[in-house]
Write an enzyme that holds these catalytic residues in place. Structure first.
Site, PDB file in Angstrom:
ATOM      1  N   LYS A  52      67.040  -5.523 -10.055  1.00 35.97           N
ATOM      2  CA  LYS A  52      68.461  -5.155 -10.012  1.00 35.97           C
ATOM      3  C   LYS A  52      69.294  -6.335  -9.507  1.00 35.97           C
ATOM      4  CE  LYS A  52      67.293  -0.296  -9.578  1.00 35.97           C
ATOM      5  NZ  LYS A  52      67.007   0.851  -8.717  1.00 35.97           N
ATOM      6  N   GLN A  96      67.384   2.710  -2.524  1.00 36.37           N
ATOM      7  CA  GLN A  96      66.194   2.814  -3.365  1.00 36.37           C
ATOM      8  C   GLN A  96      65.278   3.925  -2.856  1.00 36.37           C
ATOM      9  OE1 GLN A  96      65.610   0.805  -6.199  1.00 36.37           O
ATOM     10  NE2 GLN A  96      63.894   2.194  -6.541  1.00 36.37           N
ATOM     11  N   ASP A 119      74.562   5.294  -8.432  1.00 32.20           N
ATOM     12  CA  ASP A 119      73.371   5.989  -8.950  1.00 32.20           C
ATOM     13  C   ASP A 119      73.742   7.368  -9.493  1.00 32.20           C
ATOM     14  OD1 ASP A 119      70.983   4.605  -9.019  1.00 32.20           O
ATOM     15  OD2 ASP A 119      70.507   4.943  -6.899  1.00 32.20           O
TER      16      ASP A 119
END
Ligand code: NAP
Length: 292
Positions: A52, A96, A119
């Site tokens: 990422k 994460q 997200d």
């Protein structure tokens, strides 16, 4: 049979985002800034977060990686989230997953400012998605929609079977495929570990989206001729012949299913790269919204 080439499409999307970032820079505007928090040393998570950060560099975004130890307490993580929520330099950030056992995942997701939740996991954004309102769509389902759209795969009136009901893939995917619009307007069946006679259900599907994480689960006999197959699964399988000692395997028995499919995503190179591209797209969207 057409391969839905996520690697190529994700590169196209990154080029488009890079062009937008260049325009921002040329106008002297602040470029998008994505932050990622990682707690612990899980190998797969570190790889994902590393990709990422690399993707941010590729499109010209600023990025910040916050690494916290495996023993981080819930309070410490919530404090860090508060800091990112309040930092005007950061347009969007992700935490994460998975998190260590001492941390309640739901509390963490609720702590993220929905305006920075690139997200799309916060209930506010998930709710907006379910109500067809403009919002951050979770990156993996968003990537699948984008693949279907860019390849012009018809979804209207089709029977879509989603395998797996996780909050990050299967559940949102089932909502998105059933909503009004394109891609969408499908008749959706959502299956999970309690589903009986799954072969009977998948063999009626025009589109199958498999997100369960069981290597080669979807066999040719479970699929009808001409079906569209989307393989979300990513499982590391030990393979001593590979330099890393493992290889990545999807949920679909690709070698046999591809003979019946009209469109199919490979693993790797299908849904995986799309996920990162759509996270960048959400971050660009966050930047644009903060500019308004
Ligand atoms: P998950 O949280 O691991 O949940 C798996 C789902 O599969 C559950 O809903 C489970 O049902 C269902 N399931 C398990 N066995 C089943 C069976 N025999 N028949 C039907 N359903 C079954 O799911 P996830 O986080 O979405 O991950 C799924 C896979 O996608 C993993 O391999 C993951 O690594 C991969 N993934 C890939 C990406 C990407 O970017 N490509 C992104 C995210 C995840 P229950 O709910 O009843 O337990």
């Amino acid at each position: 049979m057409v391969i839905l080439d996520g690697k190529k499409i994700s590169n196209d999307i990154k080029d488009e985002i890079a062009a937008e970032v260049k325009k921002m820079k040329d106008k002297g505007e602040k470029v998008p800034h994505l932050a990622a928090i990682i707690v612990g040393n899980d190998g797969a998570s570190l790889t994902y977060v590393g990709s990422k950060v690399k993707a941010c560099e590729r499109v010209g975004f600023e990025s910040t990686l916050v690494q916290m130890s495996n023993t981080t307490s819930e309070i410490e993580l919530l404090d860090k989230i508060k800091e990112l929520n309040e930092n005007p330099e950061i347009d969007g950030f992700i935490v994460q997953l998975p998190l260590p056992k001492q941390i309640n995942e739901q509390k963490v997701l609720l702590a993220v400012n929905p305006d920075k939740d690139v997200d799309g996991f916060h209930p506010t954004n998930f709710g907006k998605m379910a109500l067809d309102m403009s919002t951050f769509i979770p990156a993996t389902p968003f990537g699948i929609l984008e693949l279907l759209e860019r390849y012009g795969v018809e979804t209207k009136g089709k029977h879509t079977v989603v395998i797996g009901r996780s909050h990050i893939v299967g559940r949102p995917m089932s909502i998105l495929m059933g909503r009004k619009g394109f891609p969408g307007n499908s008749t959706v069946t959502l299956t999970h570990s309690h589903t009986k006679n799954i072969t009977q259900i998948t063999s009626q599907a025009d589109i199958i989206i498999s997100a369960l994480g069981v290597p080669n689960f979807l066999k040719a006999e479970m699929v009808k001729d001409g079906a569209v197959i989307i393989d979300v699964g990513i499982t590391r399988v030990t393979d001593e012949t590979r330099p890393r000692g493992y290889r990545i395997v999807g949920d679909v028995d690709f070698a046999n299913v591809c003979k019946k499919a009209s469109y199919i995503t490979p693993v790797p190179g299908g849904v995986g790269p799309m996920t990162i591209a759509m996270l960048l797209k959400n971050t660009l969207l966050a930047r644009e919204q903060h500019n308004l």
